[in-house]
Design a protein around this motif. Structure first.
Motif, PDB file in Angstrom:
ATOM      1  N   GLY A 101       2.804   9.546   4.041  1.00  0.00           N
ATOM      2  CA  GLY A 101       2.562  10.069   2.733  1.00  0.00           C
ATOM      3  C   GLY A 101       1.047   9.456   2.603  1.00  0.00           C
ATOM      4  O   GLY A 101       0.111  10.040   1.502  1.00  0.00           O
ATOM      5  N   GLY A 102       0.139   8.851   3.707  1.00  0.00           N
ATOM      6  CA  GLY A 102      -1.450   8.793   3.381  1.00  0.00           C
ATOM      7  C   GLY A 102      -1.594   7.202   3.376  1.00  0.00           C
ATOM      8  O   GLY A 102      -2.133   6.555   3.799  1.00  0.00           O
ATOM      9  N   GLY A 103       0.120   6.172   3.424  1.00  0.00           N
ATOM     10  CA  GLY A 103      -0.678   4.331   4.197  1.00  0.00           C
ATOM     11  C   GLY A 103       0.724   4.076   2.537  1.00  0.00           C
ATOM     12  O   GLY A 103       2.098   4.538   2.705  1.00  0.00           O
ATOM     13  N   LEU A 104       0.437   2.838   2.712  1.00  0.00           N
ATOM     14  CA  LEU A 104       1.172   2.071   2.463  1.00  0.00           C
ATOM     15  C   LEU A 104       1.071   1.992   0.791  1.00  0.00           C
ATOM     16  O   LEU A 104       0.196   1.272   0.777  1.00  0.00           O
ATOM     17  N   VAL A 105       1.613   1.429  -0.130  1.00  0.00           N
ATOM     18  CA  VAL A 105       1.804   2.008  -1.452  1.00  0.00           C
ATOM     19  C   VAL A 105       2.122   0.468  -1.834  1.00  0.00           C
ATOM     20  O   VAL A 105       3.184  -0.413  -1.402  1.00  0.00           O
ATOM     21  N   PRO A 106       1.320  -0.417  -2.351  1.00  0.00           N
ATOM     22  CA  PRO A 106       1.157  -1.989  -3.327  1.00  0.00           C
ATOM     23  C   PRO A 106       2.836  -2.049  -3.658  1.00  0.00           C
ATOM     24  O   PRO A 106       3.290  -1.450  -4.326  1.00  0.00           O
ATOM     25  N   GLY A 107       3.500  -2.370  -3.274  1.00  0.00           N
ATOM     26  CA  GLY A 107       4.631  -3.123  -3.876  1.00  0.00           C
ATOM     27  C   GLY A 107       6.200  -1.873  -3.041  1.00  0.00           C
ATOM     28  O   GLY A 107       7.117  -2.268  -3.144  1.00  0.00           O
ATOM     29  N   ALA A 108       5.714  -0.832  -2.193  1.00  0.00           N
ATOM     30  CA  ALA A 108       6.675  -0.694  -2.113  1.00  0.00           C
ATOM     31  C   ALA A 108       7.022  -1.231  -0.205  1.00  0.00           C
ATOM     32  O   ALA A 108       6.475  -2.366   0.743  1.00  0.00           O
ATOM     33  N   VAL A 109       9.133  -1.019  -0.551  1.00  0.00           N
ATOM     34  CA  VAL A 109       9.115  -1.245   0.427  1.00  0.00           C
ATOM     35  C   VAL A 109      10.374  -0.222   1.549  1.00  0.00           C
ATOM     36  O   VAL A 109      10.648   0.627   1.234  1.00  0.00           O
ATOM     37  N   VAL A 110       9.700  -0.069   3.647  1.00  0.00           N
ATOM     38  CA  VAL A 110       9.701   0.459   3.869  1.00  0.00           C
ATOM     39  C   VAL A 110      11.202   0.067   4.489  1.00  0.00           C
ATOM     40  O   VAL A 110      10.383  -0.923   5.462  1.00  0.00           O
ATOM     41  N   LEU A 111      11.952   0.780   5.376  1.00  0.00           N
ATOM     42  CA  LEU A 111      13.147   0.470   6.073  1.00  0.00           C
ATOM     43  C   LEU A 111      12.837   1.505   7.200  1.00  0.00           C
ATOM     44  O   LEU A 111      12.943   2.758   7.576  1.00  0.00           O
ATOM     45  N   LEU A 112      12.848   0.814   8.632  1.00  0.00           N
ATOM     46  CA  LEU A 112      12.879   1.674   9.949  1.00  0.00           C
ATOM     47  C   LEU A 112      13.371   1.194  10.900  1.00  0.00           C
ATOM     48  O   LEU A 112      13.712   0.356  11.229  1.00  0.00           O
TER      49      LEU A 112
END
Length: 503
Positions: free
Chosen positions: A86-97
């Motif tokens: 959605g545009g990039g990584l938001v500070p504090g976001a946790v992404v599971l790949l």
């Protein structure tokens, strides 16, 4: 009068599963949470916990006064991944790949780690599956080196948190969450209790520091993310990394995204030098030929919001066994069986004694029903040994009654086909706005669609026997040509092998 005495209830013992940490009021032989036998043990009375009001980290304020600039997404340096996020990584976001072994998760994230690392936003890459030397070898091969990329090989949660304190990164990549364990809990790494503890600790660290975190997750043999379902609820974004290990194409799909849509798809190509994003991946799904061949048809599928031109192929040979073979690759077998039945019943194509093989090109998997019409045309083309025009695409869902139904995003699909140079299309009725210069033929049923094959049109043009009823034809929509007509103007530009039949 006898004095009344106050009795205190004796605390009841509690039990806990040493494998997953599930708490139970009584002993059982098999844990109902993880289905492990002999892992439930007594560990004492359940303490009574009460939480009193305490100090707050920041006062509550009206939502209109909250500063949204702190949650602005930052690019990862990989446009295809930014598209899905959605545009990039938001500070504090946790992404599971999550993805299958060997699909390219570590290669992709190592490339992201190097491209996202800057002097202000350092990247910490923690590996629990490999040594630091092994990761360095891969980084040399794919040219993923940066002075601001820090690498550590750890399997203890406390050590990982220590590295975070020392480096203070803007991006943390952990490969993988199933290999990290906390010394405060019993159980092997990857167990449900360990995964919950590790994920919870890293999520707290990410939110407190404004640090984006990418977690690599394993999958089960069924393709589901390994570990407790709670893990997917805790993180902000869940991405699925898909692809056939024997093909070059890799897809990243958004399963959950708190910061954007989940209908975007990122396309990548995996090669010896690493992984590369594909802004225009349609070329991977097409076969370049000097002349069209029987049994092939092009369609436009939607992967999320992205239209992709794909090629479906069909091959029919006389069967040497009582039960003819039906083999598919990249297509759903039940869907193929249904389409074959419709083609035989409503299209008049005899398939009973034929071995039929259907496949896609480039390793793409077509699951949406918009490819039904293209599959039916490919099967009929192979049956009559007559090629379809090379600049034709077919879009539409085929029903059991032989009708061709509308699908979503027809205008978007036609625009993509026109951009790639295709000039003719077979579509369901009422396709909407058509790109300028593109000739679109609306087909109401499978019988009309099969007349696009020159050999079948020629056979259909033979005079009927005396007294035979005229075949039923659905009326064409206003302003659209009928397939039965196929005037010279409509067929101009179609170049099958025998162009004389188009006159």
């Amino acid at each position: 009068m006898a004095a009344r005495t106050k009795t205190t209830a004796k605390p009841r013992p509690a039990y806990r599963c040493t494998e997953c940490g599930n708490q139970l009021p009584k002993w059982v032989g098999r844990c109902p949470e993880c289905n492990s036998w002999g892992t439930v043990e007594e560990y004492g009375a359940v303490p009574i916990r009460t939480t009193a009001a305490g100090p707050v980290s920041s006062p509550a304020k009206p939502i209109a006064q909250v500063d949204g600039q702190v949650a602005t997404a930052r690019s990862t340096g990989v446009p295809e991944l930014d598209r899905v996020l959605g545009g990039g990584l938001v500070p504090g976001a946790v992404v599971l790949l999550a993805g299958e072994p060997g699909v390219g998760k570590s290669t992709l994230l190592l490339d992201v780690a190097a491209k996202a690392a800057t002097e202000r936003h350092r990247t910490l890459y923690v590996t629990g599956e490999e040594s630091a030397g092994q990761v360095k070898m891969r980084a040399d091969r794919i040219n993923a080196l940066s002075d601001h990329l820090y690498l550590a090989a750890e399997s203890d949660l406390g050590a990982v948190l220590g590295h975070i304190e020392a480096v203070n990164p803007g991006l943390l990549i952990l490969d993988s969450v199933q290999t990290i364990a906390s010394a405060e809990l019993d159980g092997a790494p990857g167990g449900p209790a360990q995964v919950r503890e590790v994920a919870g600790a890293l999520i707290r660290a990410s939110k407190e520091r404004g640090m984006a975190t990418l977690l690599v997750g394993h999958v089960t043999k069924d393709g589901q993310i390994a570990g407790p379902r709670l893990l997917e609820h805790l993180v902000d974004v869940v991405l699925s990394f898909e692809g056939d290990r024997h093909a070059r194409l890799r897809l990243i799909r958004g399963v959950k995204n708190r910061y954007g849509a989940t209908d975007e798809v990122g396309c990548f190509e995996l090669h010896d030098e690493g992984i590369e994003g594909l802004a225009d991946p349609s070329g991977l799904f097409l076969t370049r030929r000097a002349k069209p061949v029987p049994g092939t048809c092009l369609t436009v599928t939607l992967e999320g919001k992205r239209p992709l031109v794909a090629e479906v192929q069909a091959l029919m040979v006389d069967s040497q066994i009582p039960s003819p073979r039906r083999t598919t690759s990249g297509l759903e077998s039940p869907r193929i069986a249904m389409i074959l039945a419709v083609v035989e019943r409503h299209g008049g194509v005899k398939l009973g004694k034929q071995d039929i093989y259907t496949a896609t090109v480039g390793g793409v998997k077509l699951t949406e029903p918009s490819a039904d019409l293209a599959i039916a045309l490919a099967v009929a083309s192979s049956s009559s040994d007559t090629p379809l025009p090379s600049n034709l695409v077919a879009i539409g869902e085929v029903g059991l009654a032989g009708e061709v139904r509308r699908v979503t995003g027809v205008q978007r699909r036609l625009a993509e086909a026109h951009r790639l140079g295709f000039t003719h299309a077979l579509v369901p009725p009422d396709p909407g706005k058509v790109p300028p210069g593109m000739k679109v033929v609306e087909v109401a049923d499978i019988g009309e669609a099969l007349r696009a094959i020159p050999g079948r049109r020629k056979a259909a043009a033979k005079p009927r026997a005396e007294g035979a009823p005229a075949p039923r034809q659905a009326p064409a929509a206003p302003g659209r040509p009928s397939v039965a007509a196929y005037s010279d103007e409509l067929m101009a530009g179609w170049e099958p092998v025998d162009s004389d039949e188009l006159g």
